[in-house]
Design a protein around this motif. Structure first.
Motif, PDB file in Angstrom:
ATOM      1  N   ASN A 274      -0.306   8.361 -28.803  1.00 55.60           N
ATOM      2  CA  ASN A 274      -1.438   8.258 -29.731  1.00 55.60           C
ATOM      3  C   ASN A 274      -2.607   9.039 -29.144  1.00 55.60           C
ATOM      4  OD1 ASN A 274      -2.902   7.408 -31.983  1.00 55.60           O
ATOM      5  ND2 ASN A 274      -3.625   5.552 -30.962  1.00 55.60           N
ATOM      6  N   TRP A 275      -2.310  10.273 -28.762  1.00 56.11           N
ATOM      7  CA  TRP A 275      -3.278  11.126 -28.088  1.00 56.11           C
ATOM      8  C   TRP A 275      -3.599  12.332 -28.971  1.00 56.11           C
ATOM      9  CZ3 TRP A 275      -0.003  13.162 -23.310  1.00 56.11           C
ATOM     10  CH2 TRP A 275       1.195  13.718 -23.772  1.00 56.11           C
ATOM     11  N   ARG A 284      -4.289   8.235 -20.778  1.00 53.88           N
ATOM     12  CA  ARG A 284      -4.144   6.873 -20.255  1.00 53.88           C
ATOM     13  C   ARG A 284      -2.880   6.246 -20.821  1.00 53.88           C
ATOM     14  NH1 ARG A 284      -6.592   1.712 -21.950  1.00 53.88           N
ATOM     15  NH2 ARG A 284      -6.814   0.328 -20.130  1.00 53.88           N
ATOM     16  N   VAL A 285      -2.109   5.578 -19.963  1.00 55.07           N
ATOM     17  CA  VAL A 285      -0.924   4.840 -20.376  1.00 55.07           C
ATOM     18  C   VAL A 285      -1.215   3.365 -20.126  1.00 55.07           C
ATOM     19  CG1 VAL A 285       1.559   4.501 -20.076  1.00 55.07           C
ATOM     20  CG2 VAL A 285       0.566   6.789 -19.773  1.00 55.07           C
ATOM     21  N   ALA A 286      -1.357   2.574 -21.202  1.00 50.32           N
ATOM     22  CA  ALA A 286      -1.768   1.182 -21.066  1.00 50.32           C
ATOM     23  C   ALA A 286      -0.858   0.262 -21.869  1.00 50.32           C
ATOM     24  CB  ALA A 286      -3.214   1.014 -21.532  1.00 50.32           C
ATOM     25  N   PRO A 287      -0.412  -0.851 -21.281  1.00 47.28           N
ATOM     26  CA  PRO A 287       0.451  -1.790 -22.001  1.00 47.28           C
ATOM     27  C   PRO A 287      -0.240  -2.346 -23.242  1.00 47.28           C
ATOM     28  CG  PRO A 287       0.394  -2.289 -19.648  1.00 47.28           C
ATOM     29  CD  PRO A 287      -0.687  -1.284 -19.898  1.00 47.28           C
ATOM     30  N   ILE A 288       0.549  -2.565 -24.301  1.00 47.96           N
ATOM     31  CA  ILE A 288       0.023  -3.145 -25.545  1.00 47.96           C
ATOM     32  C   ILE A 288       1.058  -4.107 -26.109  1.00 47.96           C
ATOM     33  CG2 ILE A 288      -1.505  -1.215 -26.122  1.00 47.96           C
ATOM     34  CD1 ILE A 288       1.632  -1.518 -28.140  1.00 47.96           C
ATOM     35  N   SER A 337       3.838   0.592 -24.134  1.00 46.11           N
ATOM     36  CA  SER A 337       2.528   1.104 -23.736  1.00 46.11           C
ATOM     37  C   SER A 337       2.048   2.148 -24.733  1.00 46.11           C
ATOM     38  CB  SER A 337       2.581   1.726 -22.335  1.00 46.11           C
ATOM     39  OG  SER A 337       2.949   0.770 -21.366  1.00 46.11           O
ATOM     40  N   GLU A 338       0.746   2.245 -24.875  1.00 44.06           N
ATOM     41  CA  GLU A 338       0.115   3.283 -25.690  1.00 44.06           C
ATOM     42  C   GLU A 338      -0.354   4.412 -24.791  1.00 44.06           C
ATOM     43  OE1 GLU A 338      -3.600   3.760 -28.870  1.00 44.06           O
ATOM     44  OE2 GLU A 338      -3.613   2.153 -27.363  1.00 44.06           O
ATOM     45  N   VAL A 339      -0.033   5.642 -25.176  1.00 46.45           N
ATOM     46  CA  VAL A 339      -0.543   6.823 -24.482  1.00 46.45           C
ATOM     47  C   VAL A 339      -1.706   7.356 -25.307  1.00 46.45           C
ATOM     48  CG1 VAL A 339      -0.020   9.118 -23.596  1.00 46.45           C
ATOM     49  CG2 VAL A 339       1.756   7.339 -23.579  1.00 46.45           C
ATOM     50  N   SER A 340      -2.910   7.263 -24.764  1.00 47.52           N
ATOM     51  CA  SER A 340      -4.106   7.661 -25.503  1.00 47.52           C
ATOM     52  C   SER A 340      -4.872   8.719 -24.729  1.00 47.52           C
ATOM     53  CB  SER A 340      -4.989   6.435 -25.765  1.00 47.52           C
ATOM     54  OG  SER A 340      -5.374   5.844 -24.546  1.00 47.52           O
ATOM     55  N   GLY A 341      -5.981   9.173 -25.335  1.00 50.27           N
ATOM     56  CA  GLY A 341      -6.799  10.203 -24.707  1.00 50.27           C
ATOM     57  C   GLY A 341      -6.329  11.596 -25.084  1.00 50.27           C
ATOM     58  N   LEU A 347       0.235  15.304 -16.622  1.00 47.94           N
ATOM     59  CA  LEU A 347      -0.172  13.978 -16.175  1.00 47.94           C
ATOM     60  C   LEU A 347       0.844  12.930 -16.644  1.00 47.94           C
ATOM     61  CD1 LEU A 347      -3.717  12.542 -16.001  1.00 47.94           C
ATOM     62  CD2 LEU A 347      -1.887  11.148 -16.957  1.00 47.94           C
ATOM     63  N   LEU A 348       1.347  13.096 -17.874  1.00 52.52           N
ATOM     64  CA  LEU A 348       2.335  12.150 -18.381  1.00 52.52           C
ATOM     65  C   LEU A 348       3.605  12.195 -17.533  1.00 52.52           C
ATOM     66  CD1 LEU A 348       2.426  10.141 -20.761  1.00 52.52           C
ATOM     67  CD2 LEU A 348       3.823  11.808 -21.974  1.00 52.52           C
ATOM     68  N   ALA A 349       3.981  13.405 -17.083  1.00 54.57           N
ATOM     69  CA  ALA A 349       5.142  13.532 -16.215  1.00 54.57           C
ATOM     70  C   ALA A 349       4.924  12.790 -14.898  1.00 54.57           C
ATOM     71  CB  ALA A 349       5.439  15.003 -15.949  1.00 54.57           C
ATOM     72  N   GLN A 350       3.698  12.824 -14.371  1.00 55.35           N
ATOM     73  CA  GLN A 350       3.381  12.082 -13.147  1.00 55.35           C
ATOM     74  C   GLN A 350       3.533  10.574 -13.376  1.00 55.35           C
ATOM     75  OE1 GLN A 350      -0.514  13.205 -11.709  1.00 55.35           O
ATOM     76  NE2 GLN A 350      -0.072  15.396 -11.900  1.00 55.35           N
ATOM     77  N   GLU A 351       3.082  10.116 -14.542  1.00 59.96           N
ATOM     78  CA  GLU A 351       3.242   8.704 -14.879  1.00 59.96           C
ATOM     79  C   GLU A 351       4.721   8.344 -14.970  1.00 59.96           C
ATOM     80  OE1 GLU A 351       1.017   6.270 -15.234  1.00 59.96           O
ATOM     81  OE2 GLU A 351      -0.649   7.590 -14.708  1.00 59.96           O
ATOM     82  N   GLY A 352       5.515   9.267 -15.505  1.00 63.75           N
ATOM     83  CA  GLY A 352       6.943   9.033 -15.591  1.00 63.75           C
ATOM     84  C   GLY A 352       7.590   8.911 -14.217  1.00 63.75           C
TER      85      GLY A 352
END
Length: 358
Positions: A274-275, A284-288, A337-341, A347-352
């Motif tokens: 949702n970016w 940002r990756v945040a639980p929802i 989780s929602e991916v926003s921003g 950066l998403l790959a780093q989160e992965g």
């Protein structure tokens, strides 16, 4: 109103019946596919990761070049909200359904024990692949699985699915995850989820069809474009490149090597994109909770489409609504989780990496 046997009497099924069949296994679903060459070889090459020595309980007949003898009273299929253009038309029979692709003229006959495709199949191989995969999808839906609009990758007992609106970057994101050591590709666009602790996920065997922006952003994929075309695309503004629709097939084993596909696993994590490029906020990756965020659940849910026949025999009606409660039940136990921003694939790959290595 026509019956299935009346329509079949006007087709030459022997064209497919005489050809050597090949067999597929996708999770617990087994298929037998009958079609002549050269279509047979092309399909076997595409579905190589699913080929099986055992015949399946579902048989698909492919009849290149044949047409229905009868005049058909077609009705346009109502597409999902946000989708434009005329795509499918249907005609319901007493004991089955006809579906026709409006642009290509490829026609399908679907019934409880019948799956037939006819028309210009050689020129529309992706449409044929989708029809074969639809048989897997429908078999699972009749057993209570839920269809999700998502890509997915899996490794060592953890599976990440990524959903989002069309064009939101699902394919690019999941291919970034494929650079993690030991990662296996599960699906590019469709997954089936069954309730459990954790939920089970089954991927539809469809290789990614990606746009140039995805290719340019991943050096591993550069060979899918000629050097001249890459140079041309690199001169385009980023906004135009992002919007460019120019599909290229990425056959996973050819790019990533053998044993890099796995079509099933436990669904442990689900990210919803949702970016946007215009956001001024960091990624940002945040639980929802999906129960509280029905807007994000809408990006996950997917209509089964005109081919789906329910357990009682009736076909999915045009314009039918999707039951959110069934999805909430199926996805219970997965961390969402929602991916926003702003959009930032690196950066998403780093989160992965943190997710899978943590």
């Amino acid at each position: 109103m026509n019956r299935v046997d009346e329509l079949l009497s006007g087709l030459d099924l022997s064209v497919a019946a005489k050809a050597e069949a090949f067999y597929m296994r996708v999770g617990h679903v087994r298929l037998t596919v009958r079609c002549p060459e050269p279509l047979r070889a092309r399909l076997m090459d595409y579905f190589v990761e699913t080929l099986s020595p055992e015949p399946g309980e579902i048989t698909v007949h492919l009849l290149p070049g044949q047409e229905l003898a009868q005049d058909i009273d077609w009705t346009e299929w109502q597409r999902e909200p946000g989708k434009t253009g005329r795509k499918d038309a249907i005609c319901d029979l007493q004991d089955g359904r006809l579906v026709r692709k409006i642009r290509s003229g490829v026609t399908f006959l679907q019934a409880r024990d019948i799956a037939v495709a006819l028309g210009p199949l050689q020129d529309n191989i992706s449409t044929v692949i989708n029809f074969v995969n639809t048989q897997v999808l429908s078999a699972c839906l009749r057993q209570g699985w839920q269809l999700c609009h998502a890509a997915a990758a899996t490794r060592e007992g953890r599976t990440l699915a990524i959903s989002g609106l069309s064009g939101g970057g699902k394919s690019t994101s999941i291919l970034k995850m494929m650079d993690i050591d030991g990662m296996q590709f599960l699906s590019n666009d469709r997954i089936l989820v069954q309730a459990g602790e954790p939920p089970r996920v089954l991927g539809i065997p469809k290789h990614p069809r990606i746009n140039p922006g995805t290719i340019l952003g991943n050096s591993r994929l550069h060979g899918l474009l000629s050097s001249q075309r890459r140079a041309e695309l690199q001169q385009m503004p980023a906004s135009e490149l992002w919007a460019l629709e120019e599909k290229h097939d990425l056959i996973v084993p050819r790019i990533y090597g053998p044993d890099r596909m796995c079509l099933s696993g436990p669904l442990t994590d689900f990210w919803v994109l949702n970016w946007s490029h215009d956001s001024s906020h960091p990624t940002r990756v945040a639980p929802i909770s999906l129960a509280d965020r029905r807007d994000l659940l809408g990006a996950i849910m997917k209509s089964p489409g005109p081919f789906h026949q329910h357990p009682d025999g009736h076909f999915e009606p045009s314009g039918a609504t999707i039951d959110p409660a069934a999805y909430l039940k199926a996805l219970k136990g997965a961390r969402v989780s929602e991916v926003s921003g702003r959009i930032d694939f690196d950066l998403l790959a780093q989160e992965g990496r943190r997710l899978f290595d943590g």
